[in-house]
Structures are given as structure tokens and as C-alpha cells.
Design a protein around this motif. Structure first.
Motif, PDB file in Angstrom:
ATOM      1  N   UNK A  27      20.192  39.674 -38.232  1.00 19.70           N
ATOM      2  CA  UNK A  27      19.322  40.996 -38.395  1.00 19.70           C
ATOM      3  C   UNK A  27      18.932  41.270 -39.398  1.00 19.70           C
ATOM      4  N   UNK A  28      20.484  41.159 -40.240  1.00 19.49           N
ATOM      5  CA  UNK A  28      20.956  41.560 -41.643  1.00 19.49           C
ATOM      6  C   UNK A  28      20.571  40.726 -42.728  1.00 19.49           C
ATOM      7  N   UNK A  29      21.369  39.724 -42.146  1.00 19.81           N
ATOM      8  CA  UNK A  29      20.313  38.265 -42.587  1.00 19.81           C
ATOM      9  C   UNK A  29      18.891  37.735 -42.634  1.00 19.81           C
ATOM     10  N   UNK A  30      18.042  37.882 -41.863  1.00 19.21           N
ATOM     11  CA  UNK A  30      16.928  37.920 -42.282  1.00 19.21           C
ATOM     12  C   UNK A  30      16.581  38.693 -42.828  1.00 19.21           C
ATOM     13  N   UNK A  31      16.602  40.261 -43.116  1.00 16.09           N
ATOM     14  CA  UNK A  31      16.229  40.896 -43.359  1.00 16.09           C
ATOM     15  C   UNK A  31      16.646  41.233 -44.959  1.00 16.09           C
ATOM     16  N   UNK A  32      17.419  40.750 -45.729  1.00 13.80           N
ATOM     17  CA  UNK A  32      18.169  39.981 -46.801  1.00 13.80           C
ATOM     18  C   UNK A  32      17.464  38.911 -47.428  1.00 13.80           C
ATOM     19  N   UNK A  33      17.120  37.637 -46.329  1.00 12.59           N
ATOM     20  CA  UNK A  33      16.256  36.775 -46.519  1.00 12.59           C
ATOM     21  C   UNK A  33      14.021  37.430 -47.114  1.00 12.59           C
ATOM     22  N   UNK A  34      13.440  38.303 -46.340  1.00 17.79           N
ATOM     23  CA  UNK A  34      12.971  38.135 -46.692  1.00 17.79           C
ATOM     24  C   UNK A  34      12.415  39.476 -48.523  1.00 17.79           C
ATOM     25  N   UNK A  35      13.776  40.498 -48.120  1.00 20.24           N
ATOM     26  CA  UNK A  35      13.825  40.695 -49.838  1.00 20.24           C
ATOM     27  C   UNK A  35      13.897  40.481 -50.893  1.00 20.24           C
ATOM     28  N   UNK A  36      14.989  39.530 -50.349  1.00 20.25           N
ATOM     29  CA  UNK A  36      14.978  38.114 -51.668  1.00 20.25           C
ATOM     30  C   UNK A  36      13.876  37.491 -51.682  1.00 20.25           C
ATOM     31  N   UNK A  37      12.788  37.010 -51.115  1.00 21.32           N
ATOM     32  CA  UNK A  37      11.639  36.252 -51.524  1.00 21.32           C
ATOM     33  C   UNK A  37      11.148  37.608 -52.339  1.00 21.32           C
ATOM     34  N   UNK A  38      11.044  38.449 -51.325  1.00 20.05           N
ATOM     35  CA  UNK A  38       9.676  39.454 -51.985  1.00 20.05           C
ATOM     36  C   UNK A  38      10.292  39.428 -53.811  1.00 20.05           C
ATOM     37  N   UNK A  39      11.448  39.372 -54.213  1.00 19.37           N
ATOM     38  CA  UNK A  39      11.882  39.893 -55.059  1.00 19.37           C
ATOM     39  C   UNK A  39      11.895  38.149 -56.172  1.00 19.37           C
ATOM     40  N   UNK A  40      11.919  37.518 -55.718  1.00 19.88           N
ATOM     41  CA  UNK A  40      11.278  36.035 -56.300  1.00 19.88           C
ATOM     42  C   UNK A  40      10.037  36.110 -56.677  1.00 19.88           C
ATOM     43  N   UNK A  41       9.218  36.428 -55.317  1.00 22.32           N
ATOM     44  CA  UNK A  41       7.718  36.296 -55.390  1.00 22.32           C
ATOM     45  C   UNK A  41       7.455  37.088 -57.138  1.00 22.32           C
ATOM     46  N   UNK A  42       8.433  38.013 -56.974  1.00 21.29           N
ATOM     47  CA  UNK A  42       7.250  39.549 -58.230  1.00 21.29           C
ATOM     48  C   UNK A  42       7.896  38.822 -59.687  1.00 21.29           C
ATOM     49  N   UNK A  43       9.934  38.567 -59.427  1.00 27.46           N
ATOM     50  CA  UNK A  43      10.278  38.383 -60.859  1.00 27.46           C
ATOM     51  C   UNK A  43      10.101  36.539 -61.600  1.00 27.46           C
ATOM     52  N   UNK A  44      10.286  36.288 -60.235  1.00 26.07           N
ATOM     53  CA  UNK A  44      10.026  34.128 -61.159  1.00 26.07           C
ATOM     54  C   UNK A  44       9.361  33.558 -60.598  1.00 26.07           C
ATOM     55  N   UNK A  45       8.430  33.671 -59.386  1.00 32.18           N
ATOM     56  CA  UNK A  45       6.923  32.757 -59.659  1.00 32.18           C
ATOM     57  C   UNK A  45       5.905  33.455 -59.952  1.00 32.18           C
ATOM     58  N   UNK A  46       5.285  33.015 -61.182  1.00 35.56           N
ATOM     59  CA  UNK A  46       4.099  33.145 -61.868  1.00 35.56           C
ATOM     60  C   UNK A  46       2.932  33.104 -60.688  1.00 35.56           C
ATOM     61  N   UNK A  47       2.316  34.954 -61.238  1.00 38.07           N
ATOM     62  CA  UNK A  47       2.126  35.318 -62.374  1.00 38.07           C
ATOM     63  C   UNK A  47       3.174  36.518 -62.353  1.00 38.07           C
ATOM     64  N   UNK A  48       3.937  36.327 -63.087  1.00 40.33           N
ATOM     65  CA  UNK A  48       5.210  37.517 -62.594  1.00 40.33           C
ATOM     66  C   UNK A  48       5.127  38.841 -62.449  1.00 40.33           C
ATOM     67  N   UNK A  49       5.845  39.708 -62.304  1.00 41.27           N
ATOM     68  CA  UNK A  49       5.346  41.082 -62.560  1.00 41.27           C
ATOM     69  C   UNK A  49       4.988  41.170 -61.389  1.00 41.27           C
ATOM     70  N   UNK A  50       3.985  40.500 -60.059  1.00 42.20           N
ATOM     71  CA  UNK A  50       3.282  40.931 -59.059  1.00 42.20           C
ATOM     72  C   UNK A  50       3.284  40.212 -57.783  1.00 42.20           C
ATOM     73  N   UNK A  51       2.788  39.919 -56.665  1.00 43.73           N
ATOM     74  CA  UNK A  51       2.509  39.514 -55.656  1.00 43.73           C
ATOM     75  C   UNK A  51       1.297  38.521 -55.887  1.00 43.73           C
ATOM     76  N   UNK A  52       0.364  38.633 -56.694  1.00 47.39           N
ATOM     77  CA  UNK A  52      -1.012  37.317 -56.976  1.00 47.39           C
ATOM     78  C   UNK A  52      -0.865  36.101 -56.027  1.00 47.39           C
ATOM     79  N   UNK A  53      -0.768  35.604 -54.581  1.00 47.96           N
ATOM     80  CA  UNK A  53      -1.235  34.706 -54.111  1.00 47.96           C
ATOM     81  C   UNK A  53      -1.875  33.426 -54.869  1.00 47.96           C
ATOM     82  N   UNK A  54      -1.008  32.224 -55.607  1.00 49.00           N
ATOM     83  CA  UNK A  54      -1.817  31.749 -56.238  1.00 49.00           C
ATOM     84  C   UNK A  54      -1.471  29.754 -55.498  1.00 49.00           C
ATOM     85  N   UNK A  55      -1.922  28.909 -55.802  1.00 53.02           N
ATOM     86  CA  UNK A  55      -1.332  27.818 -55.342  1.00 53.02           C
ATOM     87  C   UNK A  55      -0.034  27.730 -55.416  1.00 53.02           C
ATOM     88  N   UNK A  56       0.067  27.676 -56.887  1.00 56.04           N
ATOM     89  CA  UNK A  56       2.128  27.354 -57.290  1.00 56.04           C
ATOM     90  C   UNK A  56       2.631  28.712 -56.180  1.00 56.04           C
TER      91      UNK A  56
END
Length: 267
Positions: free
Chosen positions: A2-31
């Protein structure tokens, strides 16, 4: 997991927000969809591998614990067996010394030792059972001792005492005692005649000072009169010594109706 799964979800959200364009949001694009799918595939494989590793570690721990318990049990059984074998060899050593004192010839000594060590051999199965936590009943020990002589409980030999459990340390001394009593009866006592009978009775006597005491009585009837010997023979000395080793003693009564032997021992 469970801790590993929680960490994976939080890391995915952080990567989506800061490192996947468009940066600074949770906009879904093909990329972002492709990047997130790739991320969760990699993370999923890592979690599966982690789960397999944890399962392997738990299995190893369980195996080590089971092995440790088995080794501890083996060591305990080995120590108990060593202790019982030492007692057995000490009894054999005393038996040899005593037999040597009373035997008239080497052939007589060899014959007596064969008979008595053979009688002790019938104790081995009972001692083996006691090593696994099953102490025998007194009737079982008496039966095993007399059966070696070709006699057993029946019309000529009767038991009266109930299902009294004895400690394993009493098995060999009692085996030798009843072997000697039975041998003497077959040669000179009640069992040497067709009409002779033997009654074996026992009961537990309560004692406030020293704990319970077991009282055994061997009574021969309808045979020839028991004659008190002018000197102590091997069988009387052995029975005395074995009774003393059980924390008690014995008394011989030579009656017109037959021999009566009373033995007391710690219960």
C-alpha cells in the motif's frame, strides 16, 4: 504494498503537474496520455516485482523460522535421548557388577546377563514413546516385563490397580523388578506349579510431607510355601536396589501361602 502504491500515485501526479506539458496543470493531451500510460506501465511492473520480492522474503523468513524450530526440537530430543541412554548404560553397568558378584561360573554370568539385558530391551519401546511425551501406564510396563517370560495377564496372573501413569525414569527399574519376580516365581514359586497364581496390585497413597507414594504388592498363591533364604540372593538384592532407585524400598514376606513382595516408590 500500500505505501508503494500510494507513493507511485503521488509521484505520477507530481510528474504530470511539473514535468509533462502543458506544465503546471492536469490537462489531458495526447502527449500527456502517452507519458502517463508509459509511467504506469513501468510503475506497475516495478510493483509486481516488489510484490514478488516481498513474497520471497516472507517465504524465506517462514522457512528459517520452521528450520530453527525443527533444530531446537531435534536438539531437545537428542539431549533427552542422551540423558536416557546414560541412565540405561548406568543401569547395565550396575547389573553387570551385581551379576558378577553372584554368578558362580562365566557361563552362568553370561546367561544371566543375556536374560536381564533382554528384559531391559523390552523397555526401549516404552522409553521411545515417553520421549514423544507419552508416559506409559504401570499395567503396560508390568505386561511388557512378564510377556518376555512367556507369561501375561490372564487366569494365573491378575492385575488390580487401575490406569496409573508412571514417569519414564521408572520404566527400566520396574521392568527389571518384575522380570526378577516372574523368573523366581517360574523357577521356585507359584508359577512353577499348575495351580499357582500371582496377583499384582497397586494403589497411590497420599503423603503430605513427601508427595504421593505408589505401593505395589506382588502376591503368590496356591504354590509351594515360600521359604526365607539363609542369605540374600541376586534377585532380592536387585529388587532392593531398584526399589531404592525409585525413591522407596521393598519388603519380602515368606508365607505358607506363597511369597508376598511389597514395594513402595515415589509416584
Amino acid at each position: 504494498l500500500s505505501p508503494a502504491l500510494t507513493c507511485a500515485i503521488l509521484s505520477g501526479l507530481a510528474a504530470w503537474y511539473w514535468f509533462i506539458p502543458p506544465f503546471g496543470g492536469f490537462t489531458l493531451t495526447s502527449q500527456s496520455v502517452v507519458a502517463l500510460l508509459f509511467y504506469f506501465v513501468v510503475v506497475g511492473i516495478d510493483l509486481i516485482l516488489l510484490q514478488l520480492a516481498l513474497y520471497t522474503v516472507r517465504s524465506q523468513v517462514r522457512t528459517q523460522m520452521a528450520l530453527r524450530q525443527a533444530l531446537d526440537f531435534q536438539e531437545m530430543v537428542s539431549g533427552e535421548a542422551d540423558h536416557r541412554l546414560k541412565n540405561l548404560f548406568a543401569t547395565v553397568n550396575g547389573l553387570i557388577a551385581l551379576s558378577q558378584k553372584y554368578a558362580a561360573t562365566p557361563a552362568e554370568l553370561a546367561s544371566q546377563l543375556r536374560e536381564r539385558i533382554g528384559a531391559m530391551a523390552h523397555s526401549v519401546a516404552l522409553i521411545r514413546g515417553a520421549a514423544h511425551g507419552t508416559n506409559p501406564s504401570l499395567s503396560t510396563v508390568v505386561t511388557a516385563s512378564l510377556r518376555a517370560l512367556g507369561t501375561d495377564e490372564g487366569e494365573r496372573i491378575t492385575f488390580d490397580g487401575g490406569d496409573t501413569i508412571i514417569d519414564w525414569r521408572a520404566i527400566v527399574p520396574l521392568n527389571l523388578i518384575f522380570h526378577e519376580l516372574g523368573t523366581n516365581s517360574l523357577k521356585y514359586g507359584a508359577l512353577s506349579s499348575d495351580a499357582g497364581t500371582v496377583g499384582i496390585a497397586w494403589n497411590v497413597l497420599a503423603s503430605a510431607s513427601s508427595g504421593d507414594i505408589l505401593r505395589l504388592v506382588w502376591t503368590e498363591r496356591n504354590g509351594s510355601a515360600a521359604v526365607e533364604p539363609t542369605r540374600s540372593g541376586f534377585w532380592t538384592v536387585l529388587i532392593n536396589r531398584m526399589s531404592q532407585s525409585l525413591g522407596g524400598g521393598c519388603d519380602f514376606s515368606y508365607l505358607e501361602t506363597g511369597l508376598v513382595v511389597t514395594i513402595v516408590m515415589d509416584s
